[in-house]
Write a protein that holds these residues in place. Structure first.
Motif, PDB file in Angstrom:
ATOM      1  N   LEU A  36      -4.463  -1.520  -1.010  1.00 50.40           N
ATOM      2  CA  LEU A  36      -3.862  -0.431  -1.789  1.00 50.40           C
ATOM      3  C   LEU A  36      -3.465   0.739  -0.906  1.00 50.40           C
ATOM      4  O   LEU A  36      -2.556   1.512  -1.222  1.00 50.40           O
ATOM      5  CB  LEU A  36      -4.861   0.063  -2.850  1.00 50.40           C
ATOM      6  N   ALA A  37      -4.178   0.904   0.240  1.00 50.48           N
ATOM      7  CA  ALA A  37      -3.915   2.065   1.097  1.00 50.48           C
ATOM      8  C   ALA A  37      -3.272   1.651   2.420  1.00 50.48           C
ATOM      9  O   ALA A  37      -2.851   2.495   3.204  1.00 50.48           O
ATOM     10  CB  ALA A  37      -5.221   2.804   1.373  1.00 50.48           C
TER      11      ALA A  37
ATOM     12  N   ALA B 187      -0.143   1.193  -8.915  1.00 47.92           N
ATOM     13  CA  ALA B 187      -0.248   0.354  -7.704  1.00 47.92           C
ATOM     14  C   ALA B 187       0.907  -0.641  -7.666  1.00 47.92           C
ATOM     15  O   ALA B 187       1.371  -1.103  -8.711  1.00 47.92           O
ATOM     16  CB  ALA B 187      -1.572  -0.402  -7.705  1.00 47.92           C
TER      17      ALA B 187
ATOM     18  N   GLU C 192      -0.671   0.110   5.255  1.00 47.76           N
ATOM     19  CA  GLU C 192       0.785   0.222   5.470  1.00 47.76           C
ATOM     20  C   GLU C 192       1.391  -1.171   5.296  1.00 47.76           C
ATOM     21  O   GLU C 192       0.914  -2.136   5.885  1.00 47.76           O
ATOM     22  CB  GLU C 192       0.986   0.697   6.915  1.00 47.76           C
TER      23      GLU C 192
ATOM     24  N   ALA D 193     -10.765   2.841  -6.003  1.00 46.50           N
ATOM     25  CA  ALA D 193      -9.299   2.756  -5.907  1.00 46.50           C
ATOM     26  C   ALA D 193      -8.687   4.142  -5.654  1.00 46.50           C
ATOM     27  O   ALA D 193      -8.041   4.352  -4.617  1.00 46.50           O
ATOM     28  CB  ALA D 193      -8.742   2.080  -7.155  1.00 46.50           C
TER      29      ALA D 193
ATOM     30  N   GLY E 198       0.807  -1.218   0.000  1.00 45.37           N
ATOM     31  CA  GLY E 198       0.000   0.000   0.000  1.00 45.37           C
ATOM     32  C   GLY E 198       0.838   1.265   0.000  1.00 45.37           C
ATOM     33  O   GLY E 198       2.037   1.228   0.212  1.00 45.37           O
ATOM     34  N   GLY E 199       0.162   2.397  -0.274  1.00 44.35           N
ATOM     35  CA  GLY E 199       0.807   3.698  -0.111  1.00 44.35           C
ATOM     36  C   GLY E 199       0.850   4.528  -1.367  1.00 44.35           C
ATOM     37  O   GLY E 199       0.861   5.758  -1.302  1.00 44.35           O
TER      38      GLY E 199
ATOM     39  N   ARG F 254      -5.208   4.451   9.612  1.00 42.87           N
ATOM     40  CA  ARG F 254      -4.659   3.706   8.480  1.00 42.87           C
ATOM     41  C   ARG F 254      -4.713   2.207   8.794  1.00 42.87           C
ATOM     42  O   ARG F 254      -4.534   1.795   9.935  1.00 42.87           O
ATOM     43  CB  ARG F 254      -3.194   4.137   8.241  1.00 42.87           C
TER      44      ARG F 254
ATOM     45  N   THR G 284      -6.836   5.584  -2.200  1.00 39.17           N
ATOM     46  CA  THR G 284      -5.385   5.881  -2.193  1.00 39.17           C
ATOM     47  C   THR G 284      -5.083   7.369  -2.337  1.00 39.17           C
ATOM     48  O   THR G 284      -3.971   7.817  -2.066  1.00 39.17           O
ATOM     49  CB  THR G 284      -4.691   5.197  -3.397  1.00 39.17           C
TER      50      THR G 284
ATOM     51  N   GLU H 171      -0.286   6.664  -4.471  1.00 36.83           N
ATOM     52  CA  GLU H 171      -1.489   7.328  -4.991  1.00 36.83           C
ATOM     53  C   GLU H 171      -1.675   6.835  -6.418  1.00 36.83           C
ATOM     54  O   GLU H 171      -0.701   6.675  -7.152  1.00 36.83           O
ATOM     55  CB  GLU H 171      -1.282   8.850  -4.996  1.00 36.83           C
ATOM     56  N   LEU H 172      -2.905   6.598  -6.835  1.00 39.48           N
ATOM     57  CA  LEU H 172      -3.142   6.049  -8.178  1.00 39.48           C
ATOM     58  C   LEU H 172      -3.467   7.174  -9.152  1.00 39.48           C
ATOM     59  O   LEU H 172      -4.251   8.079  -8.836  1.00 39.48           O
ATOM     60  CB  LEU H 172      -4.290   5.037  -8.149  1.00 39.48           C
TER      61      LEU H 172
END
Ligand code: EPZ
Length: 422
Positions: A384-385, A414, A387, A244, A8-9, A362, A248, A11-12
């Protein structure tokens, strides 16, 4: 069994093409049984469920050819050799029951295995059977099969559904096109997939009015001819991928998306702080400034909030500011993603058909298990988001309804890959 690893982390940013609707294609394909002329479906999604329906139709003697990598399906039931839909195939996919109405309408007989339940509920088919009986079918439930006969053909009838059922509406609608006389379906499902089916049947010569409303009227005809029909855009895949960039941050354009397909869903995204803009090519989605806000959700038949987007919305709300209450009113057991999201640090309390989600800052990556199609993709969205790394196992569930999910998300930045299983 394959797994999918998500770190994750990121941005898309970028664009995602939305495919044809699985749940439209799964009812359009059996429509070929209503005619001895060829039916061509374009914009078909490339999914394992479509391959299962192909196998089922071929087991009846229908011809099904995938052209252009499976995006075009050429179907013909000119030389049908059987009206027996076997348990071995039907148990893999409930939508197999949708061959019952067409077989009865065209051949006056059918032997279709009962689908059995599935992870999200018992999912009986009594509404399908009651509708066909009202149209004159003689049904005998024996050794796990529906033995159905309509020796003199089906007759038009007034069918009032006690509650909305997508599949029962589809089975009855297809059967009614060849019934003698007029059929009126009351309290019919209004989903875009029903409208798409009606438009395809009309192209085949059926006489249908009212699709998309709660009352559909069908004048039976003696036979249907062939047609070419484009499968409607998949509103559930659309809604899934809209989440998504919502989860993110960043901005993604969903090609082929239209707000009309996801109106109720968009209203909830707006309340949660997500901006949705309709463009010439699709829908542009981005998080407005600040943290996602908690919203309450109740799943309802179309045009209400879709049950097939409930799990995905829950993933978004796990990190929202505040507490969200999600009520699942369509299926009796559709919160199996909750315990898996809790393994990632989500705070969720489930009581019966209600899940209360208290947002946390988070989520943390963890090994989690997919249990059903929509639950599995909600875990990918959460990953996707989150940690660190999330490893989602049993992704065969995912492949039933999402084409190349890791490729579509990787194209937007991603960190996601498929890990081949033993
Ligand atoms: C369709 O299933 C979809 N599947 C489901 O999508 C979707 O969740 C559902 O409609 C609701 O929108 C396909 O189109 C292939 P229902 P269906 O009949 O037709 C009960 C996905 O993830 N019921 O509208 O089976 C039933 O148990 C799948 O893509 C009866 O009791 O749904 C459920 O609680 C999951 N008796 C409710 O009605 C019946 O005879 C609604 O079911 C029929 C249904």
């Amino acid at each position: 069994m394959d797994s999918i690893a998500v770190t994750g982390g990121a941005e898309l940013r970028g664009e995602i093409p939305i495919a044809g609707a699985k749940n439209a294609c799964l009812t359009l394909m059996p429509a070929t049984l209503l005619s001895d002329q060829p039916l061509t479906l374009t914009n078909a999604p490339r999914l394992s469920d479509i391959r299962t329906m192909t196998t089922l139709l071929q087991s009846l003697g229908a011809e099904v050819q995938g052209l252009q990598g499976g995006q075009v399906l050429a179907l013909s039931s000119h030389d049908l050799t059987s009206q027996h839909a076997d348990y071995e195939i039907v148990r893999k996919m409930r939508a197999s029951i949708l061959v019952l109405g067409p077989l009865l309408a065209r051949y006056g007989q059918a032997e279709v295995s009962l689908p059995g339940g599935c992870a999200i509920g018992a999912r009986p088919v009594d509404l399908h059977l009651n509708a066909l009986e009202a149209m004159g079918a003689e049904l005998d439930l024996r050794d796990g099969y529906v033995h159905a006969k309509a020796p003199g053909g089906l007759k038009g009838a007034v069918v009032e559904f006690p509650f909305v059922s997508v599949g029962a509406t589809e089975n009855a609608l297809m059967a009614a096109t060849l019934a003698k006389g007029t059929t009126v379906l009351k309290n019919a499902a209004r989903e875009p997939e029903i409208v798409d089916l009606a438009q395809c049947l009309r192209a085949m010569g059926a006489q249908i009015e009212g699709e998309g409303t709660e009352t559909i009227t069908v004048q039976g005809v003696t036979q249907l001819h062939g047609a070419t029909h484009a499968v409607v855009t998949d509103r559930i895949e659309l809604g899934t991928y809209m989440l998504a960039p919502a989860i993110t941050g960043g901005e993604v354009e969903l090609l082929g998306g239209r707000i009309a397909l996801v109106q109720a869903f968009c209203e909830k995204l707006d309340a949660a702080g997500i901006a949705v803009e309709e463009t010439a090519r699709g829908l542009k989605v981005a998080r407005k400034n600040g943290r996602i806000r908690a919203v309450d959700v109740v799943t309802e038949p179309f045009p209400g909030f879709p049950t097939d987007l409930q799990a995905q919305m829950m993933a978004l709300l796990c990190t929202a500011e505040g507490t969200s209450v999600l009520e699942e009113k369509i299926f009796e057991n559709r919160f199996m993603h909750a315990p898996e999201l809790m393994r990632m640090g989500a705070q969720i309390e489930v009581h019966g058909g209600t899940a209360t989600v208290t947002g946390v800052e988070r989520l943390k990556g963890a090994p989690v298990m997919a249990t059903d199609l929509r639950a599995s993709v909600s875990l990918i969205l959460a990953g996707l988001a989150a940690e660190g790394e999330t490893l989602v196992s049993r992704v065969y569930h995912l492949d039933r309804g999402y084409e190349r999910v890791e490729e579509k998300l990787r194209a937007c930045g991603a960190k996601i890959e498929r890990v081949a299983g033993e």
